[in-house]
Design a protein around this motif. Sequence first.
Motif, mmCIF file in Angstrom:
data_model
loop_
_atom_site.group_PDB
_atom_site.id
_atom_site.type_symbol
_atom_site.label_atom_id
_atom_site.label_comp_id
_atom_site.label_asym_id
_atom_site.label_seq_id
_atom_site.Cartn_x
_atom_site.Cartn_y
_atom_site.Cartn_z
ATOM 1 N N ASP A 72 0.798 -1.214 0.000
ATOM 2 C CA ASP A 72 0.000 0.000 0.000
ATOM 3 C C ASP A 72 0.839 1.275 0.000
ATOM 4 O OD1 ASP A 72 0.257 -1.412 2.646
ATOM 5 O OD2 ASP A 72 -0.251 0.574 3.394
ATOM 6 N N GLY A 200 -3.810 -2.947 3.404
ATOM 7 C CA GLY A 200 -4.256 -1.561 3.485
ATOM 8 C C GLY A 200 -4.748 -1.065 2.140
ATOM 9 N N ALA A 202 -8.290 1.211 0.099
ATOM 10 C CA ALA A 202 -9.373 2.172 0.342
ATOM 11 C C ALA A 202 -10.568 1.478 0.988
ATOM 12 C CB ALA A 202 -9.790 2.827 -0.980
ATOM 13 N N TYR A 205 -9.743 0.676 4.921
ATOM 14 C CA TYR A 205 -9.355 1.770 5.798
ATOM 15 C C TYR A 205 -10.349 1.928 6.950
ATOM 16 C CZ TYR A 205 -8.115 6.470 7.373
ATOM 17 O OH TYR A 205 -7.740 7.558 8.143
ATOM 18 N N HIS A 206 -9.848 1.836 8.197
ATOM 19 C CA HIS A 206 -10.660 1.978 9.410
ATOM 20 C C HIS A 206 -11.859 1.028 9.440
ATOM 21 C CE1 HIS A 206 -9.195 6.230 10.802
ATOM 22 N NE2 HIS A 206 -8.233 5.308 10.814
ATOM 23 N N ASN A 229 -3.616 0.984 9.400
ATOM 24 C CA ASN A 229 -4.726 1.876 9.069
ATOM 25 C C ASN A 229 -6.047 1.144 8.852
ATOM 26 O OD1 ASN A 229 -4.376 0.736 6.533
ATOM 27 N ND2 ASN A 229 -3.697 2.619 5.539
ATOM 28 N N THR A 230 -6.073 -0.171 9.037
ATOM 29 C CA THR A 230 -7.360 -0.875 9.010
ATOM 30 C C THR A 230 -8.120 -0.691 10.320
ATOM 31 O OG1 THR A 230 -6.409 -2.966 9.806
ATOM 32 C CG2 THR A 230 -6.461 -2.618 7.417
ATOM 33 N N HIS A 232 -9.386 1.905 13.365
ATOM 34 C CA HIS A 232 -9.621 3.280 13.822
ATOM 35 C C HIS A 232 -9.066 3.354 15.241
ATOM 36 C CE1 HIS A 232 -11.394 7.073 14.822
ATOM 37 N NE2 HIS A 232 -12.108 7.137 13.692
ATOM 38 N N GLU A 254 -1.239 2.959 12.914
ATOM 39 C CA GLU A 254 -1.448 3.964 11.879
ATOM 40 C C GLU A 254 -0.212 4.838 11.700
ATOM 41 O OE1 GLU A 254 -5.490 5.579 11.167
ATOM 42 O OE2 GLU A 254 -5.805 5.072 13.282
#
Length: 315
Positions: A72, A200, A202, A205-206, A229-230, A232, A254
């Motif tokens: 990523d 990672g 789009a 993400y979170h 970044n997966t 939150h 993150e």
Amino acid sequence: MAKPIIFLQREFRTEFLKKIQALAPDYLVQTTLSNDEVAQVEISVGWPKKFNDSLLASKQLKWVQSISAGVDSLPLKQFSENDILLSNGSGIHALSISEHIIGTLLSYYRGLNQAIKYQNKKEWVTDFVHYDQLAGKNLLVVGTGHIGQQLSKSIRSLGVNVYGINTTGHSAEGFIETYSIKNLTKIVTEMDIVVGILPGTADTYHIFNSDVFDQMKSSAMFVNVGRGNTVHTKELATALSNKQIAFAALDVFEEEPLPKDSPLWEIENLLITPHISGLTVDFQNKFMKIFLANLKSYLEKDALTINQVNLKNGY
């Protein structure tokens, strides 16, 4: 005319350099690169960020072999626009990461984390706040690729019930049942352990956020060894502080290194490891099995046979 270059971002043993040269006698194999030589690079093992712009501007670059599984951080859009092939190191770290996860789970369930803290204080404490058994637990693997399948294979022998989640819900070896990622919040309600092993992108993400943590059991444990970044981070911290879930273990974040002022350091029911789950014994040999097979097929057929990355999907 100058020979094309196979550039190796890191040092490899002489035995592997000889094997590369034997397969590609018409190429220069180099572990260093000058500004003047960038335009000769046809194959890059690893991605030297200091040459990012000049490599992308070059018409010579045809293939990048990532040393890691995650890609990523690479300029995937530009790779696609320039028709650059990309392959990754997926599968190399599967056993190491699986053992890391199992060690993490056993440390929590058998009270080893607490024992270490008491040992540091020279206290003999037998009345542990928490202890349990791993056998009989329901474990959800979110990401049923190489690592997820190895984890399932390894941990089932300990009596754990292993379920999986992937993009479409397609079946995968070693899982009692697999579900689509869109059902994540529904499935976690029945799970004692949730393990994130996602790339990672789009779409990811979170993806582990308050919607997921709110649905988990208050006794459940969350582990992430995928991409930082997966998760939150703030919402996980809140869930842990409020005891919405019992415990978490994070090996990826993150922001890395994790800043000293991060509130995560102060959370009692969180285990932090510094991105070490993928440390792998005999890494070079395992990596070269992928690269040499791909090099052979690249030279013979202008195609890759192992771990080619879909540049649109990012994995």
